[in-house]
Scaffold this active site. Sequence first.
Site, mmCIF file in Angstrom:
data_model
loop_
_atom_site.group_PDB
_atom_site.id
_atom_site.type_symbol
_atom_site.label_atom_id
_atom_site.label_comp_id
_atom_site.label_asym_id
_atom_site.label_seq_id
_atom_site.Cartn_x
_atom_site.Cartn_y
_atom_site.Cartn_z
ATOM 1 N N CYS A 205 0.796 -1.163 0.124
ATOM 2 C CA CYS A 205 0.137 0.252 -0.088
ATOM 3 C C CYS A 205 0.814 1.275 -0.068
ATOM 4 O O CYS A 205 1.528 1.646 -0.884
ATOM 5 C CB CYS A 205 -1.198 -0.072 1.045
ATOM 6 S SG CYS A 205 -2.380 1.114 0.844
ATOM 7 N N HIS B 174 -3.542 -4.956 0.435
ATOM 8 C CA HIS B 174 -2.791 -5.382 1.569
ATOM 9 C C HIS B 174 -2.687 -6.894 1.452
ATOM 10 O O HIS B 174 -3.543 -7.515 2.005
ATOM 11 C CB HIS B 174 -3.400 -4.984 2.755
ATOM 12 C CG HIS B 174 -3.252 -3.535 3.354
ATOM 13 N ND1 HIS B 174 -1.961 -3.181 3.976
ATOM 14 C CD2 HIS B 174 -3.992 -2.354 3.141
ATOM 15 C CE1 HIS B 174 -1.937 -1.660 4.096
ATOM 16 N NE2 HIS B 174 -3.186 -1.369 3.523
ATOM 17 N N GLU C 102 -1.076 -9.242 2.955
ATOM 18 C CA GLU C 102 -0.907 -9.740 4.343
ATOM 19 C C GLU C 102 -2.163 -10.271 5.028
ATOM 20 O O GLU C 102 -2.168 -11.109 5.711
ATOM 21 C CB GLU C 102 -0.005 -8.770 5.051
ATOM 22 C CG GLU C 102 -0.757 -7.564 5.708
ATOM 23 C CD GLU C 102 -0.796 -6.397 4.873
ATOM 24 O OE1 GLU C 102 -0.407 -6.506 3.654
ATOM 25 O OE2 GLU C 102 -0.972 -5.163 5.464
HETATM 26 N N1 GLN Z 1 -1.920 6.679 3.219
HETATM 27 C C1 GLN Z 1 -1.989 6.028 2.153
HETATM 28 C C2 GLN Z 1 -3.205 6.120 1.467
HETATM 29 O O1 GLN Z 1 -4.281 6.582 2.193
HETATM 30 C C3 GLN Z 1 -1.826 4.620 2.302
HETATM 31 C C4 GLN Z 1 -2.485 3.842 3.098
HETATM 32 C C5 GLN Z 1 -2.100 2.513 3.569
HETATM 33 O O2 GLN Z 1 -0.891 2.135 3.283
HETATM 34 N N2 GLN Z 1 -2.993 1.453 3.803
HETATM 35 O O3 GLN Z 1 -3.576 5.975 0.417
#
Ligand code: GLN
Length: 540
Positions: free
Chosen positions: A380, A506, A508
Amino acid sequence: MTQYIFVTGGVASSVGKGVTVASIGRILKARGVRVSVQKLDPYLNVDPGTMSPYQHGEVFVTEDGAETDLDLGHYERFIDENLSRHSNVTTGQVYSEVILKERRGDFLGGTVQVIPHITNEIKHRIALAAKGGNPDVLLVEVGGTVGDIEGQPFLEAIRQMRKDVGRDNVMYIHVTLVPSIGATGELKTKPTQHSVRDLRAIGIQPDAIVLRADAPIDNALRDKIALFTDVEKRAVVPLTTAQTIYQVPLMLEEAGLGQFICERFGLNCEADLAQWQDLVNRLRAPKEKLRIGIVGKYVELPDAYMSVREALVHAALHHNRDIQVDWILSEDLEKDRGFERLSHVDGIIVPGGFGDRGIEGKILAAKYARVHRVPYLGLCLGMQVMCIELARNVLESDEPNSTEFDPGTKDPIIDLMEDQRSIADLGGTMRLGAYPCRLEEGSKARAAYGMENISERHRHRFEFNNRYREMLSNAGLEYSGKSPDGNLVEIAELRDHPFMLGSQFHPEFKSRPERPHPLFRDFVAAATEFPRDGKQEKLL
Ligand code: GLN
């Protein structure tokens, strides 16, 4: 008809109640029993989505996009079933719903009270979780410990459940800590006696007690607790601290808890834990170490990256390696410290995150991985910094950024999508939960998954800015995963690099001990081949 096991905690929190509940789920599943799990969190927040990781650890995201307690991650990994938003209930949710109904006039002018209105709402939500997957057994964990003021409505609700669904269909299991005192390390049962007494004062007599301790619990101690608490001795189950959490189902099974539950519920008692046993044997066997650096801003707090760590453990096991995680504070890299620590790892992960603290350090970590060809997995935010870093390199400027961190940047590599902007002010703009993704033929991502269409869980607001696609493609970036309409970049990977890949989602959250996630698996494979020499102590 669903049967219920309610699990409460006593003496202290953070003694592994979540893992215990997940493990009970696993030993039931090993008998062919269909199980689901629910966590009742007594805090007043509506969900942990906005809570600090210092308070709460990781926010676990379900398929249907709920931001939930990290214990749900344990449940999913242990019982290997996807849970839903009904699997996590908080006091905040319960009260908002009841107050909404009150404002709507649903209570017809009656006085709205904790009992029965709040407790009814709690029971309604337990019923929703039971209805969802229609499990044979629903395990319900009550967060916190008996005696907490916030927990009382929940305890009252689960007390009533015995009458509602019949006593043969309900079990109460109490998990307590048995501390050891002084130089002799003598184990003390008194706190357990007291917490069971508190539980009984509310009207709940536990059917079984799980005793968490660092030292082995002998028979005499179990006798004593059985005597004081009116619990059958065979249901006083010792659970000493395990070498790996995945051992816990085996320990509970060996202590006879599975058998005891099945006799009580009239379920099949024949358990098959052979595969799980094999998993634990392989986990515990000595293996060559693999060092992975996780560059984040909560390094003193591994709970904040719980699923990332577990996904690494699963992937490493697949390659018969032990994982050693080196936690590297991204802010250290900003101060030109920590690069020598990066020189000792076989792979680098930049996990998800919000807010600008430590962001420059994460960009430097991506640069280090690109320049020194260290295997890199960006999760992400980790994908976003990887793209920003590449753009900075192409443009030879520090300007490229995400508008999350620099709203005025002239090169917004990561930005809100056009249609997001208008609603951005209203909040609730996160992309949450499972979204489909199509993989490009010939890419590393496609090779990892071995299929074209996948679905992964998201939790972010910002996206890759399509205006920069061509520029970064010319610099060697491949958009190997995209939304089915091709509009959103979901995976980016560097063509000329052993493994440098970032996903907007994500991965994970979907890794399982017996089924490592493909991206983690192939990242770890690349890490096992990385010729670490500890010489690259400088960024460049
Ligand atoms: N802050 C970033 C976004 O909002 C990444 C979010 C994250 O890593 N879950 O896009």
